[in-house]
Design a protein around this motif. Structure first.
Motif, mmCIF file in Angstrom:
data_model
loop_
_atom_site.group_PDB
_atom_site.id
_atom_site.type_symbol
_atom_site.label_atom_id
_atom_site.label_comp_id
_atom_site.label_asym_id
_atom_site.label_seq_id
_atom_site.Cartn_x
_atom_site.Cartn_y
_atom_site.Cartn_z
ATOM 1 N N ILE A 1 -30.641 1.102 49.962
ATOM 2 C CA ILE A 1 -31.755 2.046 49.839
ATOM 3 C C ILE A 1 -33.049 1.252 49.861
ATOM 4 O O ILE A 1 -33.214 0.302 49.087
ATOM 5 C CB ILE A 1 -31.663 2.870 48.541
ATOM 6 C CG1 ILE A 1 -30.353 3.649 48.491
ATOM 7 C CG2 ILE A 1 -32.861 3.812 48.432
ATOM 8 C CD1 ILE A 1 -30.116 4.363 47.175
ATOM 9 N N THR B 1 -41.844 9.392 55.044
ATOM 10 C CA THR B 1 -40.776 9.592 54.068
ATOM 11 C C THR B 1 -40.940 8.598 52.936
ATOM 12 O O THR B 1 -41.721 7.646 53.037
ATOM 13 C CB THR B 1 -39.383 9.462 54.733
ATOM 14 O OG1 THR B 1 -38.381 9.912 53.816
ATOM 15 C CG2 THR B 1 -39.087 8.033 55.161
ATOM 16 N N VAL C 1 -36.225 11.704 51.926
ATOM 17 C CA VAL C 1 -35.190 10.684 52.130
ATOM 18 C C VAL C 1 -34.647 10.837 53.543
ATOM 19 O O VAL C 1 -34.294 11.948 53.957
ATOM 20 C CB VAL C 1 -34.029 10.848 51.120
ATOM 21 C CG1 VAL C 1 -32.922 9.847 51.396
ATOM 22 C CG2 VAL C 1 -34.528 10.724 49.690
ATOM 23 N N TYR D 1 -37.968 7.213 51.214
ATOM 24 C CA TYR D 1 -36.828 6.300 51.163
ATOM 25 C C TYR D 1 -36.017 6.344 52.449
ATOM 26 O O TYR D 1 -35.869 7.403 53.065
ATOM 27 C CB TYR D 1 -35.885 6.669 49.999
ATOM 28 C CG TYR D 1 -36.535 6.533 48.658
ATOM 29 C CD1 TYR D 1 -36.562 5.303 48.010
ATOM 30 C CD2 TYR D 1 -37.130 7.623 48.041
ATOM 31 C CE1 TYR D 1 -37.182 5.173 46.767
ATOM 32 C CE2 TYR D 1 -37.748 7.503 46.810
ATOM 33 C CZ TYR D 1 -37.765 6.273 46.180
ATOM 34 O OH TYR D 1 -38.384 6.140 44.961
#
Length: 101
Positions: free
Chosen positions: A2, A12, A63, A14
């Protein structure tokens, strides 16, 4: 893996980067991530690349999940491309156990 990309890009917060060693594994990862996001947060992501199973992207807005086959993950090296992004530490076993309940 991540990566916290929010401070670097505006699209975004992540990137989640993972891979499978064959098409069925890539499909299974995509299906399970989509299912868990839908059941745990009610979010349905937009998916691209599902047909080829080489690099599937699931966009959940905050994400973005990148699911590669092993060869394409090695070729594109997103971890290197986004090396300035902070890596988020997590324990896979804890996350799997939390998802069971």
């Amino acid at each position: 893996m991540i990566l916290e990309v929010g401070p670097i890009i505006d699209i975004t917060d992540y990137f989640v980067i993972c891979s499978g060693s064959n098409d069925p594994q890539v499909s299974a990862i995509v299906d399970e991530v989509s299912r868990r996001m839908r059941t745990q947060s009610g979010v349905t992501g937009r998916t691209e690349g599902q047909r080829d199973k080489r690099w599937v992207l699931i966009d959940f807005i905050d994400v973005v999940v990148h699911v590669f086959n092993d060869q394409d993950r090695e070729f594109y090296e997103l971890e290197r491309l986004w090396k300035d992004a902070a890596r988020v530490q997590f324990d896979v076993e804890d996350e799997l156990a939390a998802g069971e309940g």
